[in-house]
Scaffold this active site. Structure first.
Site, PDB file in Angstrom:
ATOM      1  N   ARG A   1      54.096  72.525 -53.344  1.00 17.38           N
ATOM      2  CA  ARG A   1      53.149  72.750 -52.245  1.00 17.38           C
ATOM      3  C   ARG A   1      52.418  71.444 -51.972  1.00 17.38           C
ATOM      4  O   ARG A   1      51.743  70.918 -52.853  1.00 17.38           O
ATOM      5  CB  ARG A   1      52.155  73.843 -52.628  1.00 17.38           C
TER       6      ARG A   1
ATOM      7  N   LYS B   1      45.157  66.302 -55.421  1.00 15.80           N
ATOM      8  CA  LYS B   1      44.157  66.887 -56.313  1.00 15.80           C
ATOM      9  C   LYS B   1      43.393  65.842 -57.112  1.00 15.80           C
ATOM     10  O   LYS B   1      43.824  64.718 -57.277  1.00 15.80           O
ATOM     11  CB  LYS B   1      44.811  67.950 -57.206  1.00 15.80           C
TER      12      LYS B   1
HETATM   13  N1  PMM Z   1      46.276  74.724 -54.539  1.00 14.24           N
HETATM   14  C1  PMM Z   1      45.402  74.865 -53.537  1.00 14.24           C
HETATM   15  C2  PMM Z   1      45.485  75.952 -52.655  1.00 14.24           C
HETATM   16  N2  PMM Z   1      46.451  76.863 -52.786  1.00 14.24           N
HETATM   17  N3  PMM Z   1      48.335  77.674 -53.908  1.00 14.24           N
HETATM   18  C3  PMM Z   1      49.220  77.576 -54.914  1.00 14.24           C
HETATM   19  N4  PMM Z   1      50.176  78.506 -55.052  1.00 14.24           N
HETATM   20  N5  PMM Z   1      49.187  76.545 -55.800  1.00 14.24           N
HETATM   21  C4  PMM Z   1      48.242  75.564 -55.730  1.00 14.24           C
HETATM   22  O1  PMM Z   1      48.248  74.654 -56.576  1.00 14.24           O
HETATM   23  C5  PMM Z   1      47.268  75.652 -54.679  1.00 14.24           C
HETATM   24  C6  PMM Z   1      47.353  76.745 -53.784  1.00 14.24           C
HETATM   25  C7  PMM Z   1      44.297  73.856 -53.360  1.00 14.24           C
HETATM   26  O2  PMM Z   1      44.680  72.890 -52.473  1.00 14.24           O
HETATM   27  P1  PMM Z   1      44.096  72.603 -50.989  1.00 14.24           P
HETATM   28  O3  PMM Z   1      42.868  73.451 -50.780  1.00 14.24           O
HETATM   29  O4  PMM Z   1      43.793  71.151 -51.053  1.00 14.24           O
HETATM   30  O5  PMM Z   1      45.187  72.893 -50.038  1.00 14.24           O
END
Ligand code: PMM
Length: 267
Positions: A248, A208
């Site tokens: 995650r 991030k």
């Molecule tokens: N962050 C992203 C997508 N999904 N879900 C949960 N539960 N927590 C998060 O922090 C989260 C998520 C964004 O990340 P990406 O698009 O880079 O995978």
């Protein structure tokens, strides 16, 4: 041991693996690789939530994720669906998903809590204050950790009212969602307060922007994917020490190794 949720983004515009896994076949192969690397859960998403991302039609979202979910669930993986749409969540559960991961915590789709209750699966409730295109307009807090915990407790009560038992709930502080750089650190520092609320806690710091900003401070050069993954592994270990249930991440292998070091250290 802290569980590892591996992210599989079936999106053309996701900031970390944009476009690479658009094809279902490639996404399935990537998911299987993450399982081999040590992922306990695979989180399949078809709509990017990166800052400024374009919203997509839920029908297109389902077209992207359902074949991938079906295949990975059939291969024995524990699958989670990353969606803000109740209809997609229901179809994903029918395709074999066992967890609904709603980064909007049920606030983007008024049917989400009811559908999650009807589906009898686990629900990730993330801290959310608005869609990616204007989430930073809502990044005002008195005390980040206290405010986030309070809002998540409210969502948990709404979930309970919709018939979702606390044992089915996983809380997520929504790192990067309606939070500026330093607010994410304030939230991470306050994780024990969230863990203390009771339900399982999930944290996603992976690749991030707030990590990249830290890595690039003082002219330290570009925060490459490799550097972000190392930073993510360290952040995931610290989250594990704060007592979270799962992290995650995109680079599952690095996080697995880091969590193993931390577990050996603890003895
Ligand atoms: N962050 C992203 C997508 N999904 N879900 C949960 N539960 N927590 C998060 O922090 C989260 C998520 C964004 O990340 P990406 O698009 O880079 O995978």
């Amino acid at each position: 041991m802290t569980l590892i949720m591996g992210a599989v983004n079936v999106t053309p515009d996701s900031f970390s693996d944009g476009g690479r896994y658009l094809q279902a076949e490639a996404a399935i192969a990537h998911g299987l690789e993450l399982v081999a690397d040590g992922a306990d859960i695979l989180d399949i998403g078809g709509e990017s939530t990166r800052p400024g991302a374009v919203r997509i039609d839920p029908a297109l979202e389902r077209e992207r994720v359902l074949p991938v979910i079906r295949e990975l669930a059939a291969a024995g993986a524990v699958v989670s669906v990353d969606t803000m749409h109740a209809e997609t969540a229901r179809a994903a559960v029918e395709a074999g998903a066992r967890i609904i991961n709603d980064v909007a915590g049920g606030l983007a789709d008024q049917d989400m809590l009811r559908v999650a209750a009807e589906c009898h699966v686990d629900l990730v409730i993330s801290h959310w204050r608005g869609h990616s295109d204007d989430m930073y307009a809502h990044a005002q807090y008195t005390d980040v950790a206290r405010d986030v915990v309070g809002e998540l407790v409210d969502r948990m009560e709404a979930a309970a009212a919709a018939g979702i038992p606390p044992a089915r709930i996983i809380l997520d502080p929504g790192i990067g969602f309606a939070k500026h750089g330093s607010q994410n650190w304030d939230m991470l520092r306050g994780l024990p307060a969230l863990v203390g609320v009771g339900p399982r806690v999930l944290v996603g710091t992976s690749r991030k922007r707030f990590l990249a900003e830290l890595l690039e401070a003082d002219g330290a050069g570009e925060a490459t994917e490799r550097r972000r993954d190392l930073a993510t592994a360290v952040a995931s270990v610290l989250a594990a020490q704060a007592g979270v249930w799962a992290v995650r991440v995109h680079d599952v292998a690095a996080t697995r190794d880091a969590l193993r070091v931390a577990a050996a250290w603890r003895g």
